[in-house]
Write a protein that holds these residues in place. Structure first.
Motif, PDB file in Angstrom:
ATOM      1  N   LYS A 131       1.460   4.294  -3.217  1.00  0.00           N
ATOM      2  CA  LYS A 131       1.427   5.748  -3.062  1.00  0.00           C
ATOM      3  C   LYS A 131       2.483   6.427  -3.922  1.00  0.00           C
ATOM      4  CE  LYS A 131      -0.256   5.685   1.675  1.00  0.00           C
ATOM      5  NZ  LYS A 131       0.093   5.972   3.073  1.00  0.00           N
ATOM      6  N   THR A 132       3.529   5.708  -4.263  1.00  0.00           N
ATOM      7  CA  THR A 132       4.616   6.290  -5.060  1.00  0.00           C
ATOM      8  C   THR A 132       4.425   6.060  -6.552  1.00  0.00           C
ATOM      9  OG1 THR A 132       5.969   4.296  -4.953  1.00  0.00           O
ATOM     10  CG2 THR A 132       6.215   5.902  -3.173  1.00  0.00           C
ATOM     11  N   SER A 155      -0.832  11.341  -1.421  1.00  0.00           N
ATOM     12  CA  SER A 155       0.476  11.601  -0.817  1.00  0.00           C
ATOM     13  C   SER A 155       1.414  12.247  -1.827  1.00  0.00           C
ATOM     14  CB  SER A 155       1.086  10.301  -0.307  1.00  0.00           C
ATOM     15  OG  SER A 155       1.390   9.464  -1.392  1.00  0.00           O
ATOM     16  N   CYS A 210       5.217  12.151  -2.853  1.00  0.00           N
ATOM     17  CA  CYS A 210       6.473  11.422  -2.708  1.00  0.00           C
ATOM     18  C   CYS A 210       7.449  11.931  -3.765  1.00  0.00           C
ATOM     19  CB  CYS A 210       6.273   9.925  -2.915  1.00  0.00           C
ATOM     20  SG  CYS A 210       5.170   9.167  -1.724  1.00  0.00           S
ATOM     21  N   SER A 241      -3.851   9.094  -5.669  1.00  0.00           N
ATOM     22  CA  SER A 241      -2.992   9.061  -4.491  1.00  0.00           C
ATOM     23  C   SER A 241      -2.849  10.479  -3.960  1.00  0.00           C
ATOM     24  CB  SER A 241      -1.624   8.487  -4.858  1.00  0.00           C
ATOM     25  OG  SER A 241      -0.804   8.453  -3.729  1.00  0.00           O
ATOM     26  N   SER A 271       0.837  -1.213   0.000  1.00  0.00           N
ATOM     27  CA  SER A 271       0.000   0.000   0.000  1.00  0.00           C
ATOM     28  C   SER A 271       0.866   1.255   0.000  1.00  0.00           C
ATOM     29  CB  SER A 271      -0.953  -0.006   1.186  1.00  0.00           C
ATOM     30  OG  SER A 271      -0.245   0.049   2.399  1.00  0.00           O
ATOM     31  N   HIS A 272       2.000   1.220   0.709  1.00  0.00           N
ATOM     32  CA  HIS A 272       2.914   2.364   0.661  1.00  0.00           C
ATOM     33  C   HIS A 272       3.564   2.486  -0.711  1.00  0.00           C
ATOM     34  CE1 HIS A 272       2.168   3.101   4.727  1.00  0.00           C
ATOM     35  NE2 HIS A 272       3.385   3.350   5.162  1.00  0.00           N
ATOM     36  N   CYS A 276       8.182   9.587   1.607  1.00  0.00           N
ATOM     37  CA  CYS A 276       6.928  10.286   1.299  1.00  0.00           C
ATOM     38  C   CYS A 276       6.540  11.174   2.476  1.00  0.00           C
ATOM     39  CB  CYS A 276       5.799   9.287   1.045  1.00  0.00           C
ATOM     40  SG  CYS A 276       6.079   8.223  -0.367  1.00  0.00           S
TER      41      CYS A 276
END
Length: 132
Positions: free
Chosen positions: A43-44, A56, A58, A54, A39-40, A131
């Motif tokens: 985000k990228t 976030s 990053c 997304s 999941s992290h 991030c």
């Protein structure tokens, strides 16, 4: 038709053993860590960032970082499977009363498991620092 009922009874009998619950717990732990890292990692993803799925922000990753993370997750998968295999060998050696081999297998199983968990935690720390 009776063999189905006997198989179900055998499966329920397996749920009464602590080794079964330990294996299920390890599988859940490794799956949860893989889910968190995955999941992290999503985000990228540049495609998700481009279509604004997304939220976030990053920094953009270089090819070296992406390859390093990809190889790290492959090693995580291999070490998680190796840990489960060592658990199975440990149980078999204990049943055969081969205590020396069981002790060695337990040592290596713990070592592989700690290494797999360390790889996943290192990836989580990397993504948290990478991030905002």
């Amino acid at each position: 038709m009776i063999w189905i009922i006997e198989d179900i009874k055998d499966a329920l009998a397996q749920l009464k053993r602590w080794q079964t619950w330990l294996a299920i717990g390890l599988i859940v732990l490794f799956a949860w860590l893989a889910f968190l890292v995955g999941s992290h990692a999503l985000k990228t993803d540049s495609v998700l960032l481009f279509i604004r799925h997304s939220a976030s922000t990053c920094r953009e990753m270089t090819n070296g970082v992406i390859i390093f993370l990809f190889c790290g997750m492959i090693f995580f998968l291999f070490l998680a499977l190796l840990t489960l295999g060592e658990l199975q060998r440990y149980v078999q050696f204990k049943q055969r009363r081969a205590y020396h081999q069981a002790r060695q297998t337990l040592f290596w199983g713990i070592a592989w498991g700690v290494t797999a968990i360390s790889i996943a935690i290192a990836a989580l720390i990397f993504f948290n620092t990478y991030c905002r």
